[in-house]
Design a protein around this motif. Structure first.
Motif, PDB file in Angstrom:
ATOM      1  N   ALA A  28      -9.733  12.702   7.313  1.00  0.00           N
ATOM      2  CA  ALA A  28      -8.742  13.635   6.787  1.00  0.00           C
ATOM      3  C   ALA A  28      -7.878  12.919   5.758  1.00  0.00           C
ATOM      4  N   ALA A  29      -7.519  13.609   4.706  1.00  0.00           N
ATOM      5  CA  ALA A  29      -6.821  12.985   3.585  1.00  0.00           C
ATOM      6  C   ALA A  29      -5.504  12.359   3.994  1.00  0.00           C
ATOM      7  N   ASP A  30      -4.835  12.926   5.002  1.00  0.00           N
ATOM      8  CA  ASP A  30      -3.524  12.428   5.398  1.00  0.00           C
ATOM      9  C   ASP A  30      -3.572  11.509   6.616  1.00  0.00           C
ATOM     10  N   ALA A  31      -4.789  11.120   7.046  1.00  0.00           N
ATOM     11  CA  ALA A  31      -4.932  10.325   8.269  1.00  0.00           C
ATOM     12  C   ALA A  31      -5.030   8.830   8.014  1.00  0.00           C
ATOM     13  N   ALA A  60      -3.631  16.069  -2.682  1.00  0.00           N
ATOM     14  CA  ALA A  60      -2.341  16.689  -2.399  1.00  0.00           C
ATOM     15  C   ALA A  60      -1.842  16.324  -1.007  1.00  0.00           C
ATOM     16  N   ARG A  61      -2.742  15.837  -0.141  1.00  0.00           N
ATOM     17  CA  ARG A  61      -2.358  15.479   1.227  1.00  0.00           C
ATOM     18  C   ARG A  61      -2.312  13.959   1.428  1.00  0.00           C
ATOM     19  N   VAL A  62      -2.687  13.187   0.435  1.00  0.00           N
ATOM     20  CA  VAL A  62      -2.722  11.726   0.583  1.00  0.00           C
ATOM     21  C   VAL A  62      -1.308  11.187   0.738  1.00  0.00           C
ATOM     22  N   ARG A  63      -1.103  10.394   1.797  1.00  0.00           N
ATOM     23  CA  ARG A  63       0.237   9.862   2.095  1.00  0.00           C
ATOM     24  C   ARG A  63       0.401   8.409   1.657  1.00  0.00           C
ATOM     25  N   ALA A  64      -0.709   7.671   1.575  1.00  0.00           N
ATOM     26  CA  ALA A  64      -0.600   6.248   1.230  1.00  0.00           C
ATOM     27  C   ALA A  64      -1.832   5.821   0.450  1.00  0.00           C
ATOM     28  N   LEU A  65      -1.606   4.938  -0.506  1.00  0.00           N
ATOM     29  CA  LEU A  65      -2.667   4.495  -1.404  1.00  0.00           C
ATOM     30  C   LEU A  65      -2.549   2.993  -1.616  1.00  0.00           C
ATOM     31  N   ASP A  90       1.133  13.985 -10.476  1.00  0.00           N
ATOM     32  CA  ASP A  90       1.326  15.331  -9.949  1.00  0.00           C
ATOM     33  C   ASP A  90       0.245  15.732  -8.953  1.00  0.00           C
ATOM     34  N   ARG A  91      -0.845  14.980  -8.897  1.00  0.00           N
ATOM     35  CA  ARG A  91      -1.916  15.243  -7.926  1.00  0.00           C
ATOM     36  C   ARG A  91      -1.578  14.665  -6.545  1.00  0.00           C
ATOM     37  N   PHE A  92      -0.465  13.929  -6.429  1.00  0.00           N
ATOM     38  CA  PHE A  92      -0.132  13.230  -5.185  1.00  0.00           C
ATOM     39  C   PHE A  92       1.277  13.603  -4.702  1.00  0.00           C
ATOM     40  N   PRO A 120       7.102   2.548 -14.694  1.00  0.00           N
ATOM     41  CA  PRO A 120       6.605   3.926 -14.818  1.00  0.00           C
ATOM     42  C   PRO A 120       6.082   4.509 -13.514  1.00  0.00           C
ATOM     43  N   VAL A 121       5.593   3.671 -12.616  1.00  0.00           N
ATOM     44  CA  VAL A 121       5.096   4.173 -11.333  1.00  0.00           C
ATOM     45  C   VAL A 121       6.234   4.770 -10.520  1.00  0.00           C
ATOM     46  N   LEU A 122       7.349   4.047 -10.433  1.00  0.00           N
ATOM     47  CA  LEU A 122       8.497   4.563  -9.684  1.00  0.00           C
ATOM     48  C   LEU A 122       9.091   5.802 -10.354  1.00  0.00           C
ATOM     49  N   GLU A 123       9.071   5.817 -11.674  1.00  0.00           N
ATOM     50  CA  GLU A 123       9.586   6.992 -12.388  1.00  0.00           C
ATOM     51  C   GLU A 123       8.713   8.215 -12.144  1.00  0.00           C
ATOM     52  N   ALA A 124       7.406   8.002 -12.013  1.00  0.00           N
ATOM     53  CA  ALA A 124       6.471   9.119 -11.846  1.00  0.00           C
ATOM     54  C   ALA A 124       6.383   9.601 -10.401  1.00  0.00           C
ATOM     55  N   LEU A 125       6.843   8.770  -9.451  1.00  0.00           N
ATOM     56  CA  LEU A 125       6.732   9.113  -8.030  1.00  0.00           C
ATOM     57  C   LEU A 125       8.122   9.072  -7.386  1.00  0.00           C
ATOM     58  N   PRO A 126       8.947  10.066  -7.631  1.00  0.00           N
ATOM     59  CA  PRO A 126      10.335  10.033  -7.152  1.00  0.00           C
ATOM     60  C   PRO A 126      10.476  10.166  -5.637  1.00  0.00           C
ATOM     61  N   LEU A 127       9.402  10.548  -4.930  1.00  0.00           N
ATOM     62  CA  LEU A 127       9.472  10.687  -3.477  1.00  0.00           C
ATOM     63  C   LEU A 127       8.866   9.484  -2.747  1.00  0.00           C
ATOM     64  N   LEU A 128       8.436   8.484  -3.492  1.00  0.00           N
ATOM     65  CA  LEU A 128       7.823   7.303  -2.883  1.00  0.00           C
ATOM     66  C   LEU A 128       8.835   6.602  -1.979  1.00  0.00           C
ATOM     67  N   GLU A 129       8.378   6.189  -0.775  1.00  0.00           N
ATOM     68  CA  GLU A 129       9.256   5.537   0.191  1.00  0.00           C
ATOM     69  C   GLU A 129       8.946   4.063   0.386  1.00  0.00           C
ATOM     70  N   GLU A 130       7.708   3.662   0.198  1.00  0.00           N
ATOM     71  CA  GLU A 130       7.315   2.263   0.396  1.00  0.00           C
ATOM     72  C   GLU A 130       6.496   1.795  -0.801  1.00  0.00           C
TER      73      GLU A 130
END
Length: 315
Positions: A28-31, A60-65, A90-92, A120-130
């Motif tokens: 599963a994408a989020d597992a 859209a369901r991926v939580r970590a990469l 926007d795909r993540f 640019p990564v942090l600017e593009a992913l404003p909801l990133l936590e780690e």
């Protein structure tokens, strides 16, 4: 001399790391935390691998990469990978954990990892936590001061962290930040940060929610310890890491003469040059905090000259 052997993580952002393979059904994408890497036995460039991932996984369901080796034969710079992540951010929408350059020594030494400006990564992913980044500063690893309201954990693993990046971290507005780890590295590989560069962090006013601070793998570990000994930020911490560097009795005595550390749950001093009596005194002074400290590293060089001491991760 003990060097820390960097390993691939089995878990990231609380999820098991999974590397997709053609013969294995996709989870599963989020597992899982998805690990993307170029296989040297296959003729697939990272750009193609990335597009395959976008086409086969519900991103859209991926939580970590986790981004592993991005080159097939000849090593290539990292900037194109950053460009791909930013272009498809926007795909993540569910992405909360990102590890750039999960590369170990058998694949490429940390000092050879040619990184780039990762702002640019942090600017593009404003909801990133780690956010974890591995690499050195000699080939462009950089960061501009940024405001990011969601980031809780920021970690730089480096054999040579540039002072400009450290100053950018200290100048950033990260109101949610709870964990900060900086591996400074060796001057041979571009480490030129000073204690003054981390001054805003040590003041305690920069990151109000900070609970863990790692100032590690440094050739100026004694100076860092002396600064930490009187730093206001220590009062708000639960864990402190001054490990992997050249910490000696000079830095140990500074800690002993500084503010109490027994409110901590742990103090990490592994890979050090402390004598046994000083380490024992630190353990006694910090109780009930757990002081992690293995056997002291060996001094090298002529006994009549200044000892030669090494950080745990450099080349």
């Amino acid at each position: 001399m003990t060097y820390i052997r960097i390993q691939h993580p089995e878990h990231f952002h609380g999820l098991p790391v999974h590397t997709p393979a053609a013969s294995v059904p996709l989870p599963a994408a989020d597992a899982v935390a998805w690990r993307l890497e170029c296989d040297h036995d296959e003729q697939t460039d990272f750009g193609v691998l990335w597009q395959q991932f976008l086409d086969t996984v519900d991103t859209a369901r991926v939580r970590a990469l986790v981004i592993g080796p991005w080159w097939r034969e000849e090593y290539t710079p990292f900037a194109p990978v950053v460009e791909l992540i930013v272009a498809h951010a926007d795909r993540f929408p569910a992405l909360r954990g990102l590890f750039l350059a999960d590369v170990v020594g058998e694949e490429c030494e940390v000092s050879w990892l040619r990184m780039c400006d990762i702002t640019p990564v942090l600017e593009a992913l404003p909801l990133l936590e780690e956010f974890t980044v591995r690499g050195c500063g000699q080939e462009g690893l950089g960061l501009r001061p940024i405001r990011h309201t969601a980031l809780k954990s920021l970690r730089f693993e480096s054999g040579g962290l540039p002072g400009g990046l450290v100053r950018a971290v200290a100048a950033s507005e990260l109101p949610a930040l709870e964990r900060l780890d900086l591996w400074f590295g060796s001057s041979w590989y571009g480490a030129d940060a000073t204690v003054e560069d981390i001054g805003p962090v040590l003041s305690g006013g920069t990151f109000p929610r900070l609970r863990h601070l790692g100032l590690q793998n440094s050739e100026i570990q004694d100076e860092i310890a002396a600064a930490v000994a009187s730093a206001p930020v220590v009062a708000q911490l639960e864990t402190l890491a001054l490990s992997m560097g050249t910490l000696s009795d000079t830095g140990g005595e500074a800690l002993l003469n500084g503010q109490p550390l027994n409110h901590l749950s742990s103090l990490d001093l592994r890979h050090h040059y402390l004598t046994g009596p000083v380490l024992d005194r630190i353990r006694a002074a910090c109780a009930p905090a757990v002081v992690e400290g293995d056997e002291a590293e060996e001094d090298y060089g002529d006994p009549d000259d200044e000892p030669e001491r090494y950080v745990a991760v450099s080349e």
